[in-house]
Scaffold this motif. Structure first.
Motif, PDB file in Angstrom:
ATOM      1  N   GLY A 168      97.782 -52.714  -4.845  1.00  0.00           N
ATOM      2  CA  GLY A 168      99.999 -52.374  -5.281  1.00  0.00           C
ATOM      3  C   GLY A 168     100.489 -53.318  -4.548  1.00  0.00           C
ATOM      4  N   ALA A 169      99.837 -53.556  -3.177  1.00  0.00           N
ATOM      5  CA  ALA A 169     100.956 -54.462  -2.984  1.00  0.00           C
ATOM      6  C   ALA A 169     101.488 -55.925  -3.223  1.00  0.00           C
ATOM      7  N   LEU A 170     100.451 -56.003  -3.885  1.00  0.00           N
ATOM      8  CA  LEU A 170     100.270 -57.502  -4.519  1.00  0.00           C
ATOM      9  C   LEU A 170     100.821 -57.096  -6.089  1.00  0.00           C
ATOM     10  N   ALA A 171     101.183 -55.970  -6.388  1.00  0.00           N
ATOM     11  CA  ALA A 171     101.271 -55.718  -7.995  1.00  0.00           C
ATOM     12  C   ALA A 171     103.306 -55.621  -7.687  1.00  0.00           C
ATOM     13  N   LEU A 172     103.650 -54.523  -6.406  1.00  0.00           N
ATOM     14  CA  LEU A 172     105.190 -55.305  -6.638  1.00  0.00           C
ATOM     15  C   LEU A 172     105.152 -56.199  -5.906  1.00  0.00           C
ATOM     16  N   ALA A 173     104.875 -57.046  -5.248  1.00  0.00           N
ATOM     17  CA  ALA A 173     105.038 -58.493  -5.526  1.00  0.00           C
ATOM     18  C   ALA A 173     105.051 -59.260  -6.634  1.00  0.00           C
ATOM     19  N   ALA A 174     104.282 -58.828  -7.241  1.00  0.00           N
ATOM     20  CA  ALA A 174     104.439 -59.806  -9.190  1.00  0.00           C
ATOM     21  C   ALA A 174     105.263 -58.759  -9.608  1.00  0.00           C
ATOM     22  N   CYS A 175     105.547 -57.729  -9.152  1.00  0.00           N
ATOM     23  CA  CYS A 175     107.374 -57.477  -9.961  1.00  0.00           C
ATOM     24  C   CYS A 175     108.076 -57.086  -9.325  1.00  0.00           C
ATOM     25  N   ARG A 176     108.669 -58.182  -8.516  1.00  0.00           N
ATOM     26  CA  ARG A 176     109.812 -58.967  -7.771  1.00  0.00           C
ATOM     27  C   ARG A 176     109.864 -60.317  -8.609  1.00  0.00           C
ATOM     28  N   GLU A 177     108.439 -60.535  -8.827  1.00  0.00           N
ATOM     29  CA  GLU A 177     108.918 -62.271  -9.648  1.00  0.00           C
ATOM     30  C   GLU A 177     109.120 -61.813 -10.871  1.00  0.00           C
ATOM     31  N   VAL A 178     108.182 -60.893 -12.029  1.00  0.00           N
ATOM     32  CA  VAL A 178     108.450 -61.169 -13.106  1.00  0.00           C
ATOM     33  C   VAL A 178     108.375 -59.916 -13.682  1.00  0.00           C
ATOM     34  N   LEU A 179     109.458 -58.648 -13.249  1.00  0.00           N
ATOM     35  CA  LEU A 179     109.337 -57.417 -13.677  1.00  0.00           C
ATOM     36  C   LEU A 179     108.379 -57.493 -15.570  1.00  0.00           C
ATOM     37  N   PRO A 180     107.022 -56.308 -15.501  1.00  0.00           N
ATOM     38  CA  PRO A 180     106.683 -56.729 -16.720  1.00  0.00           C
ATOM     39  C   PRO A 180     107.137 -55.158 -17.519  1.00  0.00           C
ATOM     40  N   ASP A 181     107.714 -55.417 -18.803  1.00  0.00           N
ATOM     41  CA  ASP A 181     106.972 -54.266 -19.473  1.00  0.00           C
ATOM     42  C   ASP A 181     106.634 -52.630 -19.284  1.00  0.00           C
ATOM     43  N   LEU A 182     105.417 -52.908 -19.107  1.00  0.00           N
ATOM     44  CA  LEU A 182     103.783 -52.558 -18.442  1.00  0.00           C
ATOM     45  C   LEU A 182     103.396 -52.245 -17.233  1.00  0.00           C
ATOM     46  N   VAL A 183     102.939 -50.895 -16.536  1.00  0.00           N
ATOM     47  CA  VAL A 183     101.851 -51.777 -14.979  1.00  0.00           C
ATOM     48  C   VAL A 183     100.703 -50.893 -15.972  1.00  0.00           C
ATOM     49  N   LEU A 184      99.923 -51.147 -15.879  1.00  0.00           N
ATOM     50  CA  LEU A 184      98.406 -50.162 -15.785  1.00  0.00           C
ATOM     51  C   LEU A 184      97.528 -50.126 -14.652  1.00  0.00           C
ATOM     52  N   LEU A 185      97.438 -48.912 -13.824  1.00  0.00           N
ATOM     53  CA  LEU A 185      97.381 -48.465 -12.291  1.00  0.00           C
ATOM     54  C   LEU A 185      96.560 -48.181 -11.787  1.00  0.00           C
TER      55      LEU A 185
END
Length: 143
Positions: A51-68
């Motif tokens: 989740g921490a890497l996911a949050l960082a990735a979303c801050r770089e480029v917000l995706p349309d979808l997150v499969l979490l």
């Protein structure tokens, strides 16, 4: 974090751009399977191991979808989901929690925290495609 390959697509029908999905799971095998399914649906896919890497990735480029995924080291899926909602609001990105958790209380907790959908592992193209169509991320299948 696994970096994306260059998107192979371009415009969607109607002139839009290729939809982006972030697959978040601590299992490389699950990420690979999800990536293949999502790419067949036309998504450009990136991956994160927690989740921490996911949050960082979303801050770089917000995706349309997150499969979490729910159960991960460092930051679990529910904590990540709550952080995404605090930072980006209630609607973007669309979050589909994907997990082995079957307890109704946990499903309700995820939906109340802001997940738009919840799917159980293992899943296949039919299940994932159905959820994505319900969310308006894929066109309806003609009958």
């Amino acid at each position: 974090m696994t970096m994306p390959s260059e998107p192979s697509g371009g415009a969607l029908p109607g002139g839009g751009t290729q939809r982006r999905c972030l697959v978040v799971d601590d299992s490389r095998v699950v990420r690979r399977i999800a990536r293949r399914l999502l790419e067949t649906f036309g998504f450009a896919v990136t991956e994160a191991e927690d989740g921490a890497l996911a949050l960082a990735a979303c801050r770089e480029v917000l995706p349309d979808l997150v499969l979490l995924d729910w159960n991960m080291p460092v930051m679990d899926g529910l904590t990540c989901l709550k952080a995404l909602r605090r930072e980006f609001g209630p609607d973007r990105p669309v979050v589909v929690l994907c997990t082995t958790e079957t307890d109704l209380e946990r499903i309700v907790a995820a939906l109340e925290a802001g997940a738009q959908e919840y799917i159980m592992k293992p899943f296949d193209a039919d299940i994932l495609g159905d959820r994505l169509r319900r969310l308006g991320l894929l066109p309806e299948v003609p009958t």
